[in-house]
Design an enzyme around this catalytic site. Structure first.
Site, PDB file in Angstrom:
ATOM      1  N   ASP A 169      63.074 114.625 -52.020  1.00 58.56           N
ATOM      2  CA  ASP A 169      64.019 114.645 -50.939  1.00 58.56           C
ATOM      3  C   ASP A 169      65.716 115.123 -51.473  1.00 58.56           C
ATOM      4  O   ASP A 169      65.641 115.932 -52.480  1.00 58.56           O
ATOM      5  CB  ASP A 169      64.350 112.586 -50.023  1.00 58.56           C
ATOM      6  CG  ASP A 169      64.870 113.660 -49.175  1.00 58.56           C
ATOM      7  OD1 ASP A 169      64.575 114.084 -47.691  1.00 58.56           O
ATOM      8  OD2 ASP A 169      65.439 112.639 -48.872  1.00 58.56           O
ATOM      9  N   HIS A 197      56.183 112.814 -46.970  1.00 55.79           N
ATOM     10  CA  HIS A 197      56.921 113.627 -47.774  1.00 55.79           C
ATOM     11  C   HIS A 197      57.460 111.975 -49.031  1.00 55.79           C
ATOM     12  O   HIS A 197      58.434 112.802 -50.086  1.00 55.79           O
ATOM     13  CB  HIS A 197      58.080 113.068 -46.632  1.00 55.79           C
ATOM     14  CG  HIS A 197      59.977 113.948 -47.407  1.00 55.79           C
ATOM     15  ND1 HIS A 197      59.935 114.843 -47.250  1.00 55.79           N
ATOM     16  CD2 HIS A 197      61.231 113.254 -47.082  1.00 55.79           C
ATOM     17  CE1 HIS A 197      60.937 114.893 -47.476  1.00 55.79           C
ATOM     18  NE2 HIS A 197      61.529 113.834 -47.751  1.00 55.79           N
TER      19      HIS A 197
END
Length: 331
Positions: free
Chosen positions: A101, A305
Site C-alpha cells: 500500500d 489489499h
C-alpha cells in the site's frame, strides 16, 4: 497472537518504534494505511528464521512513532529520509526495502532516489507509476454527490472525526471491505470499495458492511493491536500522506524519467480493490519500462489489499525466493 520485538530508535529527528527480528542482511518492511508495523508480524518471523534481519517500523505519524505536527512533514522525501536514517541507526550499509500500500509507494521512491542505500525493492499492491502531466488531485473524479476517497481525505479534520469516533469499527470495516474475503470486485455489485467514490453526505464508512465474525486472517487479538496503535497516534499522520499527493508530484518533477535500476518484485491480490481502478492493469504492465530489472508480476488468487496478512505464507515464500537472489546470507 505473535509478540513483536519492539524498540525505539532515533532517526531523522524522530523517535521511531521498530519491530526488530533476526540477524543477517537487513530487510525493511514498510506498512500501509490504515496499518502499522504489526501488519508484518508473519513476515518478521519467517524472514528472521531464514537468516535475515527483518525490521518493520511504524512510519512517521503511526503507532508508537513520533507524530510531526506539520502536514508537509509527510511528503514522500521525508519518509525516504526516515528509511535511510533507520538503516544508519541499525549500522547497516544498505537494505532491501519492501512495502505494501503506501509502504509500496515509499519503497519505490526509496529505490529510485537512494540506490546507494537500497539494493533491491519489493512492492505489494501499488505499482510504480510515471509522472502525470498535472497534479494528482486534478485527475481524481468527483460529482455533485460523491468524490474519490483521496479527495475526501484532503480536508483536515473531516476523515479524522469520522475514523476516530470508533476506531475498532473503522478498522474492521475498511480491513474487511478491501480484503479478498469480501469477494470479487464486480462493477456495481458486491461489497463497496473503501478506496473508491465516497458519498459527500455519508462519509467513507456508512456504505461499508460490518462483518459478523472475526476475519479468517485477522483475529480479535490482532485487531486489538491495531486499535491500540491508532488510539495512540490517531489517523492524522496517515491521512497527511494523501494531503501531500500534489506536493509529492511537484517535488518528483526533478526526477522525472529516472528509472529504478535494481532487482524488483511486484505482487498484487486478484481481489485487491486497487485492481478495479481504471487503467491499473495497464500501469502494472507498464512497470517494466520504469524498472528494467522487474521480475514477472505475481498475482495472488482470492487475495485482497492486505496480502502480507491475508496470504502471509505465500507472500513470505515469494519474498524469500526473491531475497535468496538479491541478498544471499553470508555462509
Amino acid at each position: 497472537m505473535p509478540k513483536l520485538n519492539y524498540r525505539n530508535v532515533e532517526a531523522n529527528g524522530l523517535r521511531m518504534r521498530i519491530a526488530d527480528h533476526g540477524e543477517g542482511p537487513l530487510v525493511l518492511l514498510c506498512h500501509g494505511f490504515p496499518e502499522s508495523s504489526y501488519a508484518w508480524r508473519h513476515q518478521l518471523a519467517a524472514l528472521a528464521e531464514a537468516g535475515y534481519r527483518a525490521v518493520a517500523p511504524d512510519l512517521r505519524g503511526f503507532g508508537g512513532t513520533s507524530v510531526p505536527a506539520d502536514t508537509e512533514a509527510y511528503a514522500l522525501q521525508h519518509l525516504v529520509a526516515d528509511m535511510v536514517a533507520i538503516t544508519d541507526a541499525l549500522g547497516a550499509k544498505n537494505a532491501v526495502i519492501v512495502g505494501n500500500d503506501w509502504g509500496a509507494t515509499l519503497a519505490w521512491h526509496a529505490a529510485l532516489l537512494r540506490p546507494d542505500r537500497f539494493s533491491a525493492v519489493a512492492a505489494i499492491g501499488v505499482p510504480i507509476m510515471g509522472q502525470p502531466p498535472v497534479p494528482p488531485t486534478q485527475i481524481f473524479p468527483q460529482t455533485e454527490d460523491a468524490l474519490f476517497y483521496t479527495l475526501y481525505f484532503q480536508d483536515e479534520g473531516v476523515a479524522e472525526k469520522e475514523f476516530e469516533a470508533d476506531i475498532r469499527r473503522t478498522l474492521l470495516k475498511i480491513y474487511y471491505a478491501a480484503s479478498g474475503e469480501a469477494g470479487p470486485r464486480i462493477e456495481g455489485d458486491g461489497t463497496p470499495n473503501p478506496f473508491g467514490m465516497i458519498s459527500r453526505k455519508g462519509g467513507l464508512l456508512s456504505s461499508l458492511p460490518m462483518p459478523e465474525r472475526d476475519l479468517t486472517w485477522l483475529s480479535g487479538g490482532d485487531l486489538a493491536v491495531f486499535v491500540s496503535d491508532y488510539a495512540q497516534s490517531g489517523f492524522r499522520g496517515g491521512l497527511n500522506l494523501y494531503r501531500n499527493l500534489d506536493r509529492n508530484w511537484a517535488l518528483q518533477a526533478a526526477f522525472a524519467g529516472l528509472k529504478v535500476q535494481m532487482p524488483a518484485l511486484f505482487m498484487v491480490g486478484f481481489r485487491d480493490s486497487g485492481l478495479s481502478m481504471p487503467g491499473m492493469r495497464q500501469m502494472i504492465e507498464a512497470q517494466k519500462t520504469l524498472v528494467p530489472q522487474l521480475h514477472e508480476p505475481i498475482f495472488l488468487d482470492a487475495c485482497g489489499h492486505w496480502a502480507p496478512q491475508e496470504q502471509s505464507a505465500r507472500v513470505s515464500e515469494n519474498l524469500l525466493r526473491f531475497l535468496a537472489e538479491v541478498a544471499p546470507q553470508e555462509r
